[in-house]
Scaffold this motif. Structure first.
Motif, mmCIF file in Angstrom:
data_model
loop_
_atom_site.group_PDB
_atom_site.id
_atom_site.type_symbol
_atom_site.label_atom_id
_atom_site.label_comp_id
_atom_site.label_asym_id
_atom_site.label_seq_id
_atom_site.Cartn_x
_atom_site.Cartn_y
_atom_site.Cartn_z
ATOM 1 N N LYS A 188 -22.920 85.660 49.592
ATOM 2 C CA LYS A 188 -23.225 84.250 49.565
ATOM 3 C C LYS A 188 -23.782 83.874 48.196
ATOM 4 O O LYS A 188 -24.473 84.656 47.564
ATOM 5 N N ASN A 189 -23.490 82.663 47.759
ATOM 6 C CA ASN A 189 -23.910 82.194 46.449
ATOM 7 C C ASN A 189 -24.741 80.926 46.573
ATOM 8 O O ASN A 189 -24.623 80.181 47.552
ATOM 9 N N ILE A 190 -25.559 80.678 45.553
ATOM 10 C CA ILE A 190 -26.283 79.413 45.451
ATOM 11 C C ILE A 190 -26.088 78.865 44.046
ATOM 12 O O ILE A 190 -25.784 79.600 43.112
ATOM 13 N N LEU A 191 -26.268 77.559 43.923
ATOM 14 C CA LEU A 191 -26.161 76.878 42.641
ATOM 15 C C LEU A 191 -27.526 76.323 42.282
ATOM 16 O O LEU A 191 -28.190 75.722 43.122
ATOM 17 N N THR A 192 -27.950 76.555 41.042
ATOM 18 C CA THR A 192 -29.216 75.993 40.561
ATOM 19 C C THR A 192 -28.983 75.240 39.263
ATOM 20 O O THR A 192 -28.027 75.508 38.539
ATOM 21 N N THR A 193 -29.860 74.273 38.990
ATOM 22 C CA THR A 193 -29.902 73.631 37.678
ATOM 23 C C THR A 193 -31.279 73.920 37.097
ATOM 24 O O THR A 193 -32.240 74.135 37.834
ATOM 25 N N SER A 194 -31.366 73.945 35.772
ATOM 26 C CA SER A 194 -32.642 74.315 35.165
ATOM 27 C C SER A 194 -33.036 73.349 34.058
ATOM 28 O O SER A 194 -32.246 72.500 33.635
ATOM 29 N N THR A 205 -28.669 73.737 31.919
ATOM 30 C CA THR A 205 -27.548 74.512 32.455
ATOM 31 C C THR A 205 -27.554 74.486 33.976
ATOM 32 O O THR A 205 -28.557 74.185 34.619
ATOM 33 N N ALA A 206 -26.419 74.853 34.534
ATOM 34 C CA ALA A 206 -26.289 75.103 35.971
ATOM 35 C C ALA A 206 -25.813 76.543 36.104
ATOM 36 O O ALA A 206 -25.045 77.031 35.271
ATOM 37 N N SER A 207 -26.289 77.218 37.139
ATOM 38 C CA SER A 207 -25.920 78.623 37.332
ATOM 39 C C SER A 207 -25.562 78.874 38.784
ATOM 40 O O SER A 207 -26.184 78.327 39.688
ATOM 41 N N VAL A 208 -24.557 79.716 38.981
ATOM 42 C CA VAL A 208 -24.205 80.187 40.319
ATOM 43 C C VAL A 208 -24.716 81.614 40.417
ATOM 44 O O VAL A 208 -24.435 82.452 39.556
ATOM 45 N N TRP A 209 -25.478 81.883 41.478
ATOM 46 C CA TRP A 209 -26.123 83.183 41.681
ATOM 47 C C TRP A 209 -25.568 83.861 42.922
ATOM 48 O O TRP A 209 -25.286 83.202 43.923
ATOM 49 N N TRP A 231 -27.041 67.329 30.225
ATOM 50 C CA TRP A 231 -27.869 68.187 31.086
ATOM 51 C C TRP A 231 -27.305 68.174 32.498
ATOM 52 O O TRP A 231 -26.936 67.120 33.018
ATOM 53 N N ALA A 232 -27.237 69.343 33.102
ATOM 54 C CA ALA A 232 -26.822 69.427 34.511
ATOM 55 C C ALA A 232 -27.951 68.870 35.373
ATOM 56 O O ALA A 232 -29.080 69.349 35.317
ATOM 57 N N VAL A 233 -27.631 67.835 36.148
ATOM 58 C CA VAL A 233 -28.633 67.181 36.984
ATOM 59 C C VAL A 233 -28.658 67.808 38.373
ATOM 60 O O VAL A 233 -29.707 68.145 38.906
ATOM 61 N N ASN A 234 -27.487 67.944 38.982
ATOM 62 C CA ASN A 234 -27.360 68.609 40.285
ATOM 63 C C ASN A 234 -25.914 69.010 40.492
ATOM 64 O O ASN A 234 -25.065 68.744 39.663
ATOM 65 N N GLY A 235 -25.642 69.637 41.605
ATOM 66 C CA GLY A 235 -24.282 70.077 41.868
ATOM 67 C C GLY A 235 -24.134 70.605 43.273
ATOM 68 O O GLY A 235 -25.093 70.603 44.057
ATOM 69 N N ALA A 236 -22.938 71.053 43.579
ATOM 70 C CA ALA A 236 -22.647 71.565 44.921
ATOM 71 C C ALA A 236 -21.551 72.617 44.834
ATOM 72 O O ALA A 236 -20.658 72.540 43.986
ATOM 73 N N LYS A 289 -22.920 67.494 38.455
ATOM 74 C CA LYS A 289 -23.169 66.150 37.932
ATOM 75 C C LYS A 289 -24.066 66.284 36.709
ATOM 76 O O LYS A 289 -25.103 66.938 36.745
ATOM 77 N N TRP A 290 -23.623 65.649 35.615
ATOM 78 C CA TRP A 290 -24.347 65.699 34.351
ATOM 79 C C TRP A 290 -25.165 64.429 34.178
ATOM 80 O O TRP A 290 -24.909 63.423 34.844
ATOM 81 N N ASP A 291 -26.147 64.463 33.281
ATOM 82 C CA ASP A 291 -27.046 63.323 33.117
ATOM 83 C C ASP A 291 -26.355 62.072 32.577
ATOM 84 O O ASP A 291 -26.881 60.971 32.685
ATOM 85 N N ASP A 292 -25.145 62.201 32.046
ATOM 86 C CA ASP A 292 -24.390 61.025 31.599
ATOM 87 C C ASP A 292 -23.553 60.415 32.721
ATOM 88 O O ASP A 292 -22.792 59.489 32.513
ATOM 89 N N GLY A 293 -23.711 60.957 33.941
ATOM 90 C CA GLY A 293 -23.003 60.425 35.105
ATOM 91 C C GLY A 293 -21.676 61.101 35.402
ATOM 92 O O GLY A 293 -21.093 60.887 36.459
#
Length: 94
Positions: free
Chosen positions: A1-7, A11-15, A32-37, A48-52
């Motif tokens: 199983k994987n998770i996605l994080t933003t920091s 960056t965004a990372s899949v772990w 900047w990576a704001v969030n994701g799925a 989703k990046w900070d520029d929309g």
């Protein structure tokens, strides 16, 4: 199983949850990576990046993507005519 994080570094990372290792990092110059799925099947990520802007990235190798597509095609062929009409976007026989 994987998770996605933003920091905080943008960056965004899949772990990999079981090993704690990063599978893949994502970044964009000037954004900047704001969030994701993650997709339900784990084959892709949307960020989703900070520029929309939202960007979709595959996580699987080309071979894995092809194998996954073949499996989905087989599953589609196993549907009844009624199920095909309910679940497929268009069908000439409905």
């Amino acid at each position: 199983k994987n998770i996605l994080t933003t920091s905080e570094d943008g960056t965004a990372s899949v772990w990999d949850v079981s090993t704690g290792e990063i599978i893949r990092d994502f970044y964009r110059d000037g954004a900047w990576a704001v969030n994701g799925a993650l997709s339900n099947d784990g084959s892709a990520v949307a960020i989703k990046w900070d520029d929309g802007q939202v960007t979709n990235y595959p996580l699987l190798s080309l071979k894995e993507l092809i194998d996954t597509s073949k499996q989905r095609a087989k599953q589609t062929l196993l549907l009844t005519d009624k199920e095909k009409c309910e679940y497929l976007i268009s069908s000439e026989n409905c």
